[in-house]
Motif scaffolding. Sequence first.
Motif, short mmCIF file in Angstrom:
data_model
loop_
_atom_site.label_atom_id
_atom_site.label_comp_id
_atom_site.label_asym_id
_atom_site.label_seq_id
_atom_site.Cartn_x
_atom_site.Cartn_y
_atom_site.Cartn_z
N PRO A 6 -21.05 0.40 22.49
CA PRO A 6 -21.99 0.15 21.41
C PRO A 6 -22.38 1.44 20.68
O PRO A 6 -22.34 2.51 21.25
N PHE A 8 -25.66 3.15 18.77
CA PHE A 8 -27.09 2.97 19.00
C PHE A 8 -27.86 2.79 17.70
O PHE A 8 -29.04 2.53 17.70
N LEU A 10 -27.84 1.46 13.38
CA LEU A 10 -27.24 0.52 12.43
C LEU A 10 -26.75 1.28 11.21
O LEU A 10 -27.32 2.31 10.85
N PRO A 11 -25.69 0.76 10.57
CA PRO A 11 -25.27 1.39 9.31
C PRO A 11 -26.38 1.22 8.26
O PRO A 11 -27.28 0.42 8.43
N ASP A 12 -26.28 1.99 7.17
CA ASP A 12 -27.29 1.88 6.11
C ASP A 12 -27.15 0.57 5.35
O ASP A 12 -26.03 0.11 5.12
N PHE A 13 -28.27 -0.02 5.02
CA PHE A 13 -28.25 -1.20 4.17
C PHE A 13 -29.62 -1.33 3.52
O PHE A 13 -30.57 -0.65 3.90
N THR A 14 -29.70 -2.22 2.51
CA THR A 14 -30.98 -2.51 1.88
C THR A 14 -31.48 -3.85 2.41
O THR A 14 -30.73 -4.83 2.43
N TYR A 15 -32.72 -3.86 2.84
CA TYR A 15 -33.31 -5.06 3.42
C TYR A 15 -34.06 -5.86 2.36
O TYR A 15 -34.83 -5.28 1.58
N LEU A 38 -29.74 -12.77 7.38
CA LEU A 38 -30.35 -12.46 8.68
C LEU A 38 -31.38 -13.53 9.02
O LEU A 38 -32.29 -13.80 8.24
N GLY A 41 -31.00 -12.71 14.12
CA GLY A 41 -30.50 -11.35 14.28
C GLY A 41 -29.73 -11.07 15.55
O GLY A 41 -29.11 -10.02 15.67
N VAL A 42 -29.74 -11.99 16.51
CA VAL A 42 -29.07 -11.67 17.79
C VAL A 42 -27.57 -11.51 17.61
O VAL A 42 -26.92 -10.82 18.39
N ILE A 45 -27.25 -8.32 14.11
CA ILE A 45 -27.62 -6.94 14.44
C ILE A 45 -26.66 -6.37 15.48
O ILE A 45 -26.24 -5.21 15.39
N ALA A 46 -26.26 -7.21 16.44
CA ALA A 46 -25.28 -6.74 17.43
C ALA A 46 -23.95 -6.41 16.75
O ALA A 46 -23.35 -5.36 17.01
N LYS A 49 -24.14 -3.19 14.81
CA LYS A 49 -24.08 -2.00 15.67
C LYS A 49 -22.65 -1.68 16.07
O LYS A 49 -22.26 -0.52 16.16
N ASP A 60 -33.09 -11.34 4.74
CA ASP A 60 -33.86 -11.99 5.81
C ASP A 60 -34.46 -13.29 5.26
O ASP A 60 -35.28 -13.26 4.34
N ASP B 20 -34.95 0.84 6.35
CA ASP B 20 -34.42 -0.53 6.45
C ASP B 20 -33.67 -0.77 7.76
O ASP B 20 -33.76 -1.85 8.33
N ASN B 21 -32.91 0.23 8.19
CA ASN B 21 -32.01 -0.02 9.32
C ASN B 21 -32.56 0.47 10.66
O ASN B 21 -31.81 0.62 11.61
N TRP B 42 -28.94 -1.45 24.36
CA TRP B 42 -29.01 -1.49 22.89
C TRP B 42 -28.30 -2.69 22.29
O TRP B 42 -27.98 -2.71 21.12
N LEU B 62 -32.75 -5.94 19.13
CA LEU B 62 -32.09 -6.86 18.19
C LEU B 62 -33.04 -7.27 17.07
O LEU B 62 -32.85 -8.29 16.43
#
Lengths: 292, 159
Positions: A6, A8, A10-15, A38, A41-42, A45-46, A49, A60, B20-21, B42, B62
Amino acid sequence: MSFGSPYFTLPDFTYHKPRTLRDALELLEKYGDDAKILAGGVGLIAFMKERLVSPSHVIDVKEIPELKRLEYRKGEGLIIGATITFSELESHQVVREKYRALYQAVKLASDSIIRNRATLVGNVCEAIPWVDGPPPLIAYGAEVEIRSLDRVRRVPVADFIKGPVEIDLEPREIVTSIHVPEVPDEAKSGFVKFNIGSEFALVNLAAYLSLNGKKKDVRLVYGAISPKPVRALEAEKILLAEGDMRTLITSAALKASEELEVISDVLASEDFRRHLIKVLTVKLLTELIGGG
Amino acid sequence: MVHKITLTVNGYKRTVEVKDNELLLDVLRDKLKIKGLKAACWRGECGLCTVLLNGKLVKSCLVLAVEVDGSEIVTVEGLSRDGELTELQKAFIEHGALQCGFCTPAFVLASHQLLLENPNPTDEEIKEKLSGILCRCGTYYEIIEAIKSASNFYRKKQR
């Protein structure tokens, strides 16, 4: 989820957190391919990552009122909104009493902490072959409702899932709900799987049987054995015949273990999965109709 | 983009700037210095980052921090009052329900929630409810014993 080591972060994104379905659909229209929905997210988000997906925009949908529906209407069936979690389904009385296969599947899925976040619609949209949501939905003949700015359409879950991580959904569309048809009072349904602890199933099975009504109906849906959940049509036919129920169950289980295409992977060989299909089929059908 | 979010953590209002992330796990541990929840896998498998989010157990690795603006969060630090251990925490010690202790905050928090919802759980119910948290030392048997012995206090509280 073990796809590799994994990351640790997350890549960059706009929420984005739209408050209405229309706002969400407009965001999808604008960002389409580069956006992901989203909910719990389980999954998302996994996957992010692991860099399996790297959307520039994450939308969201948890604050959209239309997606929070969980309603049962007599004669029509059950409507499950896109943000309804496994835990919410587990504690819903009609699901528990009437949609037994769905209840047993959501109760056994993953672990109870994940179930507080994971949504059934998300589970279906991930279209991972070994998850527990799709088989019972397919057994009940459930459909997903899909919306875009200019269109509403409904697709059976069985067709919506096209293959591993492959679904019938355009980038500008969103699944708003799942519609599970009404089931007759005399119908029986159930779910069983073979797994260890909270690990994924090696085989899972949902059965729906309506044997005492005017029109007999049997559906046996197997997951985790092939790229998408499949029905054992020949085995279903055996159960529609007249005869001693125990004998019918035994031959249906044998037929199911032979007629389906079954994969072999690092978790289980084809032979072992075929064995599990036989054993689980006998177990579930005996529980449901073995006394008759 | 940077968002200013407000969380109620263990009864205290905390305002923090997040991207955001950023994960809720990282914001709680690194920015708000809440160290009871642990970062280990994680990816939602081990359960050691479990927190109570608006009264529900969730794995904070998560969850995006920006998702939970305005929420109430409770971690193991929020269970004890005035520096005194709770009866459940004492039961964990009495029963030796830990070896290295790394998973203990998650188990204590999750079993606290379990006992609030069901103050008279069977072994099977405890195993099922806690199956999302892993103890690498293997003290599961002792954890179940500790929960059962502390359940008495939760039954009393309910009356």
